[in-house]
Design a protein around this motif. Structure first.
Motif, PDB file in Angstrom:
ATOM      1  N   LYS A   4      52.509  45.125  34.073  1.00 49.05           N
ATOM      2  CA  LYS A   4      52.021  43.813  33.651  1.00 49.05           C
ATOM      3  C   LYS A   4      50.529  43.738  33.951  1.00 49.05           C
ATOM      4  CE  LYS A   4      54.783  39.658  33.742  1.00 49.05           C
ATOM      5  NZ  LYS A   4      55.460  38.636  34.553  1.00 49.05           N
ATOM      6  N   ALA A   5      49.745  43.306  32.996  1.00 49.41           N
ATOM      7  CA  ALA A   5      48.305  43.197  33.218  1.00 49.41           C
ATOM      8  C   ALA A   5      48.048  42.090  34.222  1.00 49.41           C
ATOM      9  CB  ALA A   5      47.610  42.885  31.899  1.00 49.41           C
ATOM     10  N   GLY A   6      46.968  42.272  34.986  1.00 47.62           N
ATOM     11  CA  GLY A   6      46.618  41.283  35.989  1.00 47.62           C
ATOM     12  C   GLY A   6      45.796  40.164  35.391  1.00 47.62           C
ATOM     13  N   VAL A   7      45.201  39.389  36.291  1.00 44.25           N
ATOM     14  CA  VAL A   7      44.345  38.288  35.889  1.00 44.25           C
ATOM     15  C   VAL A   7      42.986  38.848  35.466  1.00 44.25           C
ATOM     16  CG1 VAL A   7      43.282  36.133  36.645  1.00 44.25           C
ATOM     17  CG2 VAL A   7      45.509  36.839  37.583  1.00 44.25           C
ATOM     18  N   THR A   8      42.494  38.389  34.353  1.00 44.50           N
ATOM     19  CA  THR A   8      41.175  38.839  33.913  1.00 44.50           C
ATOM     20  C   THR A   8      40.208  37.663  33.894  1.00 44.50           C
ATOM     21  OG1 THR A   8      41.765  38.550  31.587  1.00 44.50           O
ATOM     22  CG2 THR A   8      42.137  40.724  32.539  1.00 44.50           C
ATOM     23  N   GLN A   9      38.966  37.961  34.228  1.00 48.63           N
ATOM     24  CA  GLN A   9      37.919  36.952  34.215  1.00 48.63           C
ATOM     25  C   GLN A   9      36.696  37.524  33.523  1.00 48.63           C
ATOM     26  OE1 GLN A   9      38.575  35.608  38.754  1.00 48.63           O
ATOM     27  NE2 GLN A   9      37.165  34.264  37.646  1.00 48.63           N
ATOM     28  N   THR A  10      36.075  36.689  32.728  1.00 46.47           N
ATOM     29  CA  THR A  10      34.828  37.079  32.071  1.00 46.47           C
ATOM     30  C   THR A  10      33.839  35.942  32.126  1.00 46.47           C
ATOM     31  OG1 THR A  10      35.680  36.366  29.920  1.00 46.47           O
ATOM     32  CG2 THR A  10      35.942  38.712  30.477  1.00 46.47           C
ATOM     33  N   PRO A  11      32.545  36.236  32.195  1.00 51.04           N
ATOM     34  CA  PRO A  11      32.000  37.555  32.483  1.00 51.04           C
ATOM     35  C   PRO A  11      32.153  37.891  33.958  1.00 51.04           C
ATOM     36  CG  PRO A  11      30.242  35.959  32.415  1.00 51.04           C
ATOM     37  CD  PRO A  11      31.500  35.205  32.085  1.00 51.04           C
ATOM     38  N   ARG A  12      31.850  39.073  34.357  1.00 52.42           N
ATOM     39  CA  ARG A  12      31.933  39.437  35.764  1.00 52.42           C
ATOM     40  C   ARG A  12      30.693  39.008  36.529  1.00 52.42           C
ATOM     41  NH1 ARG A  12      35.104  43.355  37.527  1.00 52.42           N
ATOM     42  NH2 ARG A  12      34.449  42.425  39.508  1.00 52.42           N
ATOM     43  N   TYR A  13      29.573  39.002  35.860  1.00 50.84           N
ATOM     44  CA  TYR A  13      28.306  38.614  36.490  1.00 50.84           C
ATOM     45  C   TYR A  13      27.510  37.723  35.535  1.00 50.84           C
ATOM     46  CZ  TYR A  13      29.537  42.607  39.418  1.00 50.84           C
ATOM     47  OH  TYR A  13      30.200  43.480  40.238  1.00 50.84           O
ATOM     48  N   LEU A  14      26.847  36.758  36.153  1.00 48.95           N
ATOM     49  CA  LEU A  14      26.021  35.829  35.376  1.00 48.95           C
ATOM     50  C   LEU A  14      24.794  35.454  36.190  1.00 48.95           C
ATOM     51  CD1 LEU A  14      28.251  33.022  33.772  1.00 48.95           C
ATOM     52  CD2 LEU A  14      26.611  34.493  32.590  1.00 48.95           C
ATOM     53  N   ILE A  15      23.665  35.414  35.533  1.00 51.65           N
ATOM     54  CA  ILE A  15      22.454  34.890  36.156  1.00 51.65           C
ATOM     55  C   ILE A  15      21.954  33.749  35.293  1.00 51.65           C
ATOM     56  CG2 ILE A  15      20.097  35.380  36.884  1.00 51.65           C
ATOM     57  CD1 ILE A  15      20.908  38.284  37.285  1.00 51.65           C
ATOM     58  N   LYS A  16      21.782  32.601  35.920  1.00 54.73           N
ATOM     59  CA  LYS A  16      21.329  31.401  35.217  1.00 54.73           C
ATOM     60  C   LYS A  16      20.191  30.768  36.006  1.00 54.73           C
ATOM     61  CE  LYS A  16      24.332  31.059  31.769  1.00 54.73           C
ATOM     62  NZ  LYS A  16      23.915  30.967  30.338  1.00 54.73           N
ATOM     63  N   THR A  17      19.519  29.830  35.394  1.00 60.30           N
ATOM     64  CA  THR A  17      18.470  29.092  36.093  1.00 60.30           C
ATOM     65  C   THR A  17      18.919  27.650  36.306  1.00 60.30           C
ATOM     66  OG1 THR A  17      17.370  28.598  34.011  1.00 60.30           O
ATOM     67  CG2 THR A  17      16.606  30.546  35.225  1.00 60.30           C
ATOM     68  N   ARG A  18      18.287  27.014  37.247  1.00 61.48           N
ATOM     69  CA  ARG A  18      18.628  25.630  37.566  1.00 61.48           C
ATOM     70  C   ARG A  18      18.565  24.753  36.319  1.00 61.48           C
ATOM     71  NH1 ARG A  18      14.702  23.941  42.277  1.00 61.48           N
ATOM     72  NH2 ARG A  18      13.405  25.399  41.140  1.00 61.48           N
ATOM     73  N   GLY A  19      19.528  23.849  36.210  1.00 61.32           N
ATOM     74  CA  GLY A  19      19.551  22.938  35.091  1.00 61.32           C
ATOM     75  C   GLY A  19      20.378  23.414  33.908  1.00 61.32           C
ATOM     76  N   GLN A  20      20.620  24.726  33.841  1.00 63.47           N
ATOM     77  CA  GLN A  20      21.439  25.237  32.740  1.00 63.47           C
ATOM     78  C   GLN A  20      22.912  24.942  32.997  1.00 63.47           C
ATOM     79  OE1 GLN A  20      20.113  29.480  32.638  1.00 63.47           O
ATOM     80  NE2 GLN A  20      19.430  29.004  30.537  1.00 63.47           N
ATOM     81  N   ALA A  66      56.515  23.251  39.730  1.00 64.85           N
ATOM     82  CA  ALA A  66      56.324  22.238  40.764  1.00 64.85           C
ATOM     83  C   ALA A  66      57.369  22.422  41.860  1.00 64.85           C
ATOM     84  CB  ALA A  66      56.445  20.842  40.150  1.00 64.85           C
ATOM     85  N   PHE A  67      56.952  22.159  43.078  1.00 62.41           N
ATOM     86  CA  PHE A  67      57.834  22.237  44.240  1.00 62.41           C
ATOM     87  C   PHE A  67      58.472  23.615  44.395  1.00 62.41           C
ATOM     88  CE2 PHE A  67      57.209  17.975  45.419  1.00 62.41           C
ATOM     89  CZ  PHE A  67      57.145  17.230  44.261  1.00 62.41           C
ATOM     90  N   SER A  68      57.728  24.654  44.027  1.00 63.11           N
ATOM     91  CA  SER A  68      58.200  26.022  44.282  1.00 63.11           C
ATOM     92  C   SER A  68      57.131  26.746  45.078  1.00 63.11           C
ATOM     93  CB  SER A  68      58.483  26.744  42.969  1.00 63.11           C
ATOM     94  OG  SER A  68      57.282  26.975  42.278  1.00 63.11           O
ATOM     95  N   TYR A  69      57.402  27.953  45.462  1.00 62.16           N
ATOM     96  CA  TYR A  69      56.498  28.650  46.357  1.00 62.16           C
ATOM     97  C   TYR A  69      55.220  29.115  45.677  1.00 62.16           C
ATOM     98  CZ  TYR A  69      60.468  28.437  49.473  1.00 62.16           C
ATOM     99  OH  TYR A  69      61.499  28.003  50.249  1.00 62.16           O
ATOM    100  N   ASN A  70      55.337  29.612  44.451  1.00 63.15           N
ATOM    101  CA  ASN A  70      54.138  29.842  43.651  1.00 63.15           C
ATOM    102  C   ASN A  70      53.076  30.741  44.255  1.00 63.15           C
ATOM    103  OD1 ASN A  70      54.322  28.542  41.094  1.00 63.15           O
ATOM    104  ND2 ASN A  70      54.384  26.601  42.172  1.00 63.15           N
ATOM    105  N   GLU A  71      53.414  31.976  44.473  1.00 59.57           N
ATOM    106  CA  GLU A  71      52.392  32.913  44.914  1.00 59.57           C
ATOM    107  C   GLU A  71      51.268  32.957  43.878  1.00 59.57           C
ATOM    108  OE1 GLU A  71      55.871  33.140  45.025  1.00 59.57           O
ATOM    109  OE2 GLU A  71      56.082  35.324  44.964  1.00 59.57           O
ATOM    110  N   GLN A  72      50.051  32.963  44.381  1.00 60.25           N
ATOM    111  CA  GLN A  72      48.888  32.981  43.495  1.00 60.25           C
ATOM    112  C   GLN A  72      48.233  34.354  43.542  1.00 60.25           C
ATOM    113  OE1 GLN A  72      46.210  29.606  43.726  1.00 60.25           O
ATOM    114  NE2 GLN A  72      47.858  28.281  44.455  1.00 60.25           N
ATOM    115  N   PHE A  73      47.872  34.849  42.378  1.00 62.38           N
ATOM    116  CA  PHE A  73      47.255  36.161  42.246  1.00 62.38           C
ATOM    117  C   PHE A  73      45.854  35.969  41.667  1.00 62.38           C
ATOM    118  CE2 PHE A  73      51.025  38.468  43.304  1.00 62.38           C
ATOM    119  CZ  PHE A  73      52.054  37.634  42.913  1.00 62.38           C
ATOM    120  N   PHE A  74      44.896  36.544  42.353  1.00 63.01           N
ATOM    121  CA  PHE A  74      43.508  36.319  41.983  1.00 63.01           C
ATOM    122  C   PHE A  74      42.996  37.341  40.977  1.00 63.01           C
ATOM    123  CE2 PHE A  74      41.879  32.909  44.589  1.00 63.01           C
ATOM    124  CZ  PHE A  74      42.831  32.806  45.595  1.00 63.01           C
TER     125      PHE A  74
END
Lengths: 113, 115
Positions: B1-17, B98-106
């Motif tokens: 089973k594929a895991g959790v995916t997140q995109t992008p992995r890195y971001l550089i932004k400036t204040r206000g954006q 709801a109302f279950s143990y719900n292990e969380q995978f990052f």
């Protein structure tokens, strides 16, 4: 404010020894407890969870829970250098019955050869 | 089973954006929770989405918002970025019952740097 407390360490143990990591929590109503391992620069990895008072064993890991004392611990037997990481204790907030984990600051474990 | 995916992995932004981060949970999981991790504050809960509805929220300003789509994928948005928003943003996937143990995978996280 619900809190989860851990000693930040570092906890230094020799290879082959037992590492004992401790965690206390403030919410007496808490029912679900989780231990995560986080290597530097990586995301947390779930290694154990426990819901009932007593001990739960999984390989070299044993989680211990004492709800009366609001205390949960993680024992790592035969510690290996690869176990060197930060160990995060997390407690699920039970209000509403949904998902919200409250994390401790983590204990850094260093296993030296 | 594929895991959790997140995109992008890195971001550089400036204040206000503003920035949008994405998370795809484990197949079959309907809950996505978002956390912010900083050296000073540790891991802090932002919010949780289940079946396209926010059902739990942490103590963050309204600049932090999110949503979830019908396929359980979730996005998190931060507007008017501040220097203090620099952090590792983690999403966690669970079955969400709801109302279950719900292990969380990052997921692997998105490292946001605000200059």
């Amino acid at each position: 404010q619900k809190e989860v407390e851990q000693n930040s360490g570092p906890l230094s143990v020799p290879e082959g020894a037992i590492a004992s990591l401790n965690c206390t929590y403030s919410d007496r109503g808490s029912q679900s407890f989780f231990w995560y391992r986080q290597y530097s620069g990586k995301s947390p990895e779930l290694i154990m969870f426990i819901y009932s008072n007593g001990d739960k064993e999984d390989g070299r890991f044993t989680a211990q829970l004492n709800k009366a004392s609001q205390y949960v611990s993680l024992l790592i037997r035969d510690s290996q250098p690869s176990d060197s990481a930060t160990y995060l204790c997390a407690v699920k907030e039970e209000a509403g019955g949904y998902n919200k984990l409250i994390f401790g600051a983590g204990t850094r474990l260093a296993v030296h050869p | 089973k594929a895991g959790v995916t997140q995109t992008p992995r890195y971001l550089i932004k400036t204040r206000g954006q503003q920035v949008t981060l994405s998370c795809s949970p484990i197949s079959g999981h309907r809950s996505v929770s978002w956390y912010q991790q900083t050296p000073g504050q540790g891991l802090q809960f932002l919010f949780e989405y289940f079946s396209e509805t926010q059902r739990n929220k942490g103590n963050f300003p309204g600049r932090f918002s999110g949503r979830q789509f019908s396929n359980s994928r979730s996005e998190m948005n931060v507007s008017t970025l501040e220097l203090g928003d620099s952090a590792l943003y983690l999403c966690a996937s669970s079955s969400g019952l709801a109302f279950s143990y719900n292990e969380q995978f990052f997921g692997p996280g998105t490292r946001l740097t605000v200059l």
